[in-house]
Design a protein around this motif. Structure first.
Motif, PDB file in Angstrom:
ATOM      1  N   VAL A  83      45.622  26.530  29.970  1.00 22.17           N
ATOM      2  CA  VAL A  83      45.958  25.326  30.732  1.00 22.17           C
ATOM      3  C   VAL A  83      46.517  25.693  32.114  1.00 22.17           C
ATOM      4  CG1 VAL A  83      46.213  23.837  28.720  1.00 22.17           C
ATOM      5  CG2 VAL A  83      48.217  25.077  29.560  1.00 22.17           C
ATOM      6  N   ALA A  84      46.196  26.917  32.570  1.00 25.53           N
ATOM      7  CA  ALA A  84      46.600  27.385  33.899  1.00 25.53           C
ATOM      8  C   ALA A  84      45.836  26.590  34.976  1.00 25.53           C
ATOM      9  CB  ALA A  84      46.312  28.880  34.013  1.00 25.53           C
ATOM     10  N   PRO A  85      46.153  26.813  36.251  1.00 22.68           N
ATOM     11  CA  PRO A  85      45.448  26.075  37.304  1.00 22.68           C
ATOM     12  C   PRO A  85      43.927  26.252  37.232  1.00 22.68           C
ATOM     13  CG  PRO A  85      47.347  27.180  38.217  1.00 22.68           C
ATOM     14  CD  PRO A  85      47.197  27.673  36.803  1.00 22.68           C
ATOM     15  N   ARG A  86      43.240  25.168  37.568  1.00 29.38           N
ATOM     16  CA  ARG A  86      41.780  25.175  37.621  1.00 29.38           C
ATOM     17  C   ARG A  86      41.334  24.323  38.800  1.00 29.38           C
ATOM     18  NH1 ARG A  86      37.126  26.372  35.503  1.00 29.38           N
ATOM     19  NH2 ARG A  86      35.455  24.840  35.318  1.00 29.38           N
ATOM     20  N   MET A  87      40.446  24.885  39.602  1.00 26.88           N
ATOM     21  CA  MET A  87      39.889  24.127  40.726  1.00 26.88           C
ATOM     22  C   MET A  87      39.018  22.995  40.204  1.00 26.88           C
ATOM     23  SD  MET A  87      38.619  26.891  43.452  1.00 26.88           S
ATOM     24  CE  MET A  87      39.295  28.532  43.284  1.00 26.88           C
ATOM     25  N   PHE A  88      39.135  21.868  40.849  1.00 27.97           N
ATOM     26  CA  PHE A  88      38.287  20.729  40.500  1.00 27.97           C
ATOM     27  C   PHE A  88      37.963  19.987  41.770  1.00 27.97           C
ATOM     28  CE2 PHE A  88      37.019  16.592  39.219  1.00 27.97           C
ATOM     29  CZ  PHE A  88      36.364  16.784  38.020  1.00 27.97           C
ATOM     30  N   PRO A  89      36.673  19.783  42.024  1.00 23.11           N
ATOM     31  CA  PRO A  89      35.523  20.317  41.293  1.00 23.11           C
ATOM     32  C   PRO A  89      35.376  21.807  41.574  1.00 23.11           C
ATOM     33  CG  PRO A  89      34.780  19.145  43.248  1.00 23.11           C
ATOM     34  CD  PRO A  89      36.274  18.969  43.180  1.00 23.11           C
ATOM     35  N   GLN A  90      34.570  22.457  40.782  1.00 22.61           N
ATOM     36  CA  GLN A  90      34.339  23.887  40.951  1.00 22.61           C
ATOM     37  C   GLN A  90      33.414  24.137  42.137  1.00 22.61           C
ATOM     38  OE1 GLN A  90      35.326  26.936  39.229  1.00 22.61           O
ATOM     39  NE2 GLN A  90      36.953  25.441  38.921  1.00 22.61           N
ATOM     40  N   ASN A  91      33.698  25.215  42.853  1.00 19.11           N
ATOM     41  CA  ASN A  91      32.838  25.653  43.939  1.00 19.11           C
ATOM     42  C   ASN A  91      32.846  27.181  43.919  1.00 19.11           C
ATOM     43  OD1 ASN A  91      31.766  26.520  46.443  1.00 19.11           O
ATOM     44  ND2 ASN A  91      32.366  24.604  47.419  1.00 19.11           N
ATOM     45  N   PRO A  92      31.711  27.821  43.655  1.00 18.60           N
ATOM     46  CA  PRO A  92      31.680  29.289  43.546  1.00 18.60           C
ATOM     47  C   PRO A  92      32.082  30.003  44.832  1.00 18.60           C
ATOM     48  CG  PRO A  92      29.457  28.393  43.478  1.00 18.60           C
ATOM     49  CD  PRO A  92      30.394  27.221  43.448  1.00 18.60           C
ATOM     50  N   ASN A  93      32.115  29.303  45.939  1.00 13.78           N
ATOM     51  CA  ASN A  93      32.498  29.917  47.218  1.00 13.78           C
ATOM     52  C   ASN A  93      34.003  29.888  47.461  1.00 13.78           C
ATOM     53  OD1 ASN A  93      29.798  30.475  47.932  1.00 13.78           O
ATOM     54  ND2 ASN A  93      29.543  28.347  48.529  1.00 13.78           N
ATOM     55  N   TRP A  94      34.762  29.202  46.603  1.00 17.68           N
ATOM     56  CA  TRP A  94      36.208  29.095  46.783  1.00 17.68           C
ATOM     57  C   TRP A  94      36.922  30.183  46.004  1.00 17.68           C
ATOM     58  CZ3 TRP A  94      36.619  23.160  45.574  1.00 17.68           C
ATOM     59  CH2 TRP A  94      36.079  22.436  46.644  1.00 17.68           C
ATOM     60  N   ASP A  95      38.035  30.628  46.534  1.00 19.52           N
ATOM     61  CA  ASP A  95      38.891  31.608  45.866  1.00 19.52           C
ATOM     62  C   ASP A  95      40.161  30.921  45.371  1.00 19.52           C
ATOM     63  OD1 ASP A  95      37.245  33.855  46.359  1.00 19.52           O
ATOM     64  OD2 ASP A  95      38.034  33.995  48.412  1.00 19.52           O
ATOM     65  N   SER A  96      40.829  31.568  44.427  1.00 19.94           N
ATOM     66  CA  SER A  96      42.123  31.071  43.960  1.00 19.94           C
ATOM     67  C   SER A  96      43.141  31.166  45.092  1.00 19.94           C
ATOM     68  CB  SER A  96      42.627  31.897  42.772  1.00 19.94           C
ATOM     69  OG  SER A  96      41.792  31.712  41.662  1.00 19.94           O
ATOM     70  N   LEU A  97      44.077  30.242  45.093  1.00 22.18           N
ATOM     71  CA  LEU A  97      45.139  30.239  46.094  1.00 22.18           C
ATOM     72  C   LEU A  97      46.352  31.012  45.576  1.00 22.18           C
ATOM     73  CD1 LEU A  97      44.843  26.487  47.081  1.00 22.18           C
ATOM     74  CD2 LEU A  97      44.271  28.444  48.535  1.00 22.18           C
ATOM     75  N   SER A 168      39.735  18.502  34.512  1.00 25.59           N
ATOM     76  CA  SER A 168      38.662  19.245  33.836  1.00 25.59           C
ATOM     77  C   SER A 168      38.648  18.966  32.341  1.00 25.59           C
ATOM     78  CB  SER A 168      38.825  20.751  34.080  1.00 25.59           C
ATOM     79  OG  SER A 168      38.621  21.069  35.426  1.00 25.59           O
ATOM     80  N   TYR A 169      39.818  18.980  31.713  1.00 23.25           N
ATOM     81  CA  TYR A 169      39.888  18.671  30.279  1.00 23.25           C
ATOM     82  C   TYR A 169      39.523  17.213  30.008  1.00 23.25           C
ATOM     83  CZ  TYR A 169      41.624  23.106  28.494  1.00 23.25           C
ATOM     84  OH  TYR A 169      41.727  24.425  28.107  1.00 23.25           O
ATOM     85  N   ARG A 170      39.975  16.307  30.848  1.00 26.20           N
ATOM     86  CA  ARG A 170      39.609  14.892  30.682  1.00 26.20           C
ATOM     87  C   ARG A 170      38.102  14.718  30.733  1.00 26.20           C
ATOM     88  NH1 ARG A 170      42.920  11.444  34.981  1.00 26.20           N
ATOM     89  NH2 ARG A 170      41.586   9.811  34.131  1.00 26.20           N
ATOM     90  N   GLN A 171      37.480  15.350  31.711  1.00 29.37           N
ATOM     91  CA  GLN A 171      36.028  15.241  31.862  1.00 29.37           C
ATOM     92  C   GLN A 171      35.328  15.834  30.639  1.00 29.37           C
ATOM     93  OE1 GLN A 171      33.973  15.545  35.783  1.00 29.37           O
ATOM     94  NE2 GLN A 171      33.318  17.523  34.981  1.00 29.37           N
ATOM     95  N   PHE A 172      35.818  16.975  30.149  1.00 32.42           N
ATOM     96  CA  PHE A 172      35.211  17.606  28.977  1.00 32.42           C
ATOM     97  C   PHE A 172      35.341  16.711  27.739  1.00 32.42           C
ATOM     98  CE2 PHE A 172      35.702  20.119  25.098  1.00 32.42           C
ATOM     99  CZ  PHE A 172      34.477  20.758  25.065  1.00 32.42           C
ATOM    100  N   ILE A 173      36.533  16.160  27.521  1.00 27.76           N
ATOM    101  CA  ILE A 173      36.776  15.355  26.309  1.00 27.76           C
ATOM    102  C   ILE A 173      36.050  14.017  26.364  1.00 27.76           C
ATOM    103  CG2 ILE A 173      38.558  14.137  24.971  1.00 27.76           C
ATOM    104  CD1 ILE A 173      40.477  16.477  25.783  1.00 27.76           C
ATOM    105  N   THR A 174      36.104  13.339  27.506  1.00 24.94           N
ATOM    106  CA  THR A 174      35.512  11.998  27.608  1.00 24.94           C
ATOM    107  C   THR A 174      34.020  12.024  27.901  1.00 24.94           C
ATOM    108  OG1 THR A 174      35.955  11.786  29.986  1.00 24.94           O
ATOM    109  CG2 THR A 174      37.689  11.022  28.457  1.00 24.94           C
ATOM    110  N   ARG A 175      33.530  13.169  28.399  1.00 27.08           N
ATOM    111  CA  ARG A 175      32.123  13.312  28.806  1.00 27.08           C
ATOM    112  C   ARG A 175      31.764  12.351  29.944  1.00 27.08           C
ATOM    113  NH1 ARG A 175      32.147  17.923  26.415  1.00 27.08           N
ATOM    114  NH2 ARG A 175      31.608  18.038  24.244  1.00 27.08           N
ATOM    115  N   LYS A 176      32.778  11.959  30.741  1.00 24.27           N
ATOM    116  CA  LYS A 176      32.564  11.102  31.909  1.00 24.27           C
ATOM    117  C   LYS A 176      32.781  11.926  33.164  1.00 24.27           C
ATOM    118  CE  LYS A 176      34.124   6.917  29.631  1.00 24.27           C
ATOM    119  NZ  LYS A 176      35.180   5.920  29.538  1.00 24.27           N
ATOM    120  N   GLN A 177      31.952  11.682  34.175  1.00 27.12           N
ATOM    121  CA  GLN A 177      32.082  12.393  35.444  1.00 27.12           C
ATOM    122  C   GLN A 177      33.328  11.895  36.167  1.00 27.12           C
ATOM    123  OE1 GLN A 177      29.854  14.823  36.218  1.00 27.12           O
ATOM    124  NE2 GLN A 177      31.126  15.368  37.945  1.00 27.12           N
ATOM    125  N   LEU A 178      34.209  12.813  36.549  1.00 24.83           N
ATOM    126  CA  LEU A 178      35.436  12.453  37.252  1.00 24.83           C
ATOM    127  C   LEU A 178      35.432  13.091  38.638  1.00 24.83           C
ATOM    128  CD1 LEU A 178      37.983  12.951  34.319  1.00 24.83           C
ATOM    129  CD2 LEU A 178      36.947  10.816  35.114  1.00 24.83           C
TER     130      LEU A 178
END
Length: 194
Positions: A83-97, A168-178
């Motif tokens: 449950v650590a930080p996660r970028m949302f939305p994901q972008n492969p060109n972005w780095d962690s801060l 990210s977890y909400r989107q995964f559980i609900t299967r709705k695009q956020l």
């Protein structure tokens, strides 16, 4: 398996949000005075008992939020990089801060000694985290995380985490695009059964 109530709670205001965008480069930001007050208010909104379980991100601001909220309550407090930080939305060109770097286990053990560190789930995540994982890999871990929570044999699990992770977890559980518009405010919460 029986249904479980998840209550995702975003951490209180952190120092990394006070002087944007420069403050995002601040490593290991703590809660601000406002963040501390927000965490104290959680005591009234979600009174805890010894039967409750808190699952917490290994980042100072989430650990502080959980510590303040659960002060005086001997509930189960588990720290996991799932449950650590996660970028949302994901972008492969972005780095962690820098503000999202996971604390070392030794620091957590020393400064948050009443918390249990979860070493059972995917050891390498303590180094890499979930911040930049591709969505398909995150979804595999999200499924494992939900099963793991159900094995705690509780009716509800509180998860103290971050806006992108919660979304990210909400989107995964609900299967709705956020979108980022669905982010919670500081100490905002989202409840769902699964």
């Amino acid at each position: 398996m029986k249904r479980l109530e998840f209550i995702f709670i975003r951490h209180g205001q952190g120092e990394h949000t006070v002087n944007l965008p420069a403050s995002l480069q601040n490593p290991d930001p703590a809660l601000t005075k406002e963040g501390i007050n927000q965490a104290k208010k959680l005591r009234k909104e979600f009174p805890l008992s010894e039967k409750d379980v808190l699952v917490i991100s290994p980042i100072r601001r989430t650990l502080q939020t959980a510590m303040i909220w659960s002060e005086g309550i001997n509930c189960n407090k588990i720290v996991t990089p799932l449950v650590a930080p996660r970028m949302f939305p994901q972008n492969p060109n972005w780095d962690s801060l820098p503000c999202d770097a996971i604390l070392k286990k030794e620091i957590i053990k020393d400064e948050f000694s009443c918390f249990k560190i979860d070493d059972e789930l995917l050891f390498d995540l303590w180094i890499e985290g979930i911040n930049t994982l591709p969505e398909f890999k995150f979804n595999i871990l999200a499924e494992k995380f939900i099963k793991w929570c159900k094995q705690l044999h509780k009716r509800r699990v509180y998860i103290v985490s971050h806006d992108g992770t919660i979304t990210s977890y909400r989107q995964f559980i609900t299967r709705k695009q956020l979108s980022k518009g669905d982010f919670l405010k500081e100490t905002g919460w989202f409840k769902i059964e699964c």
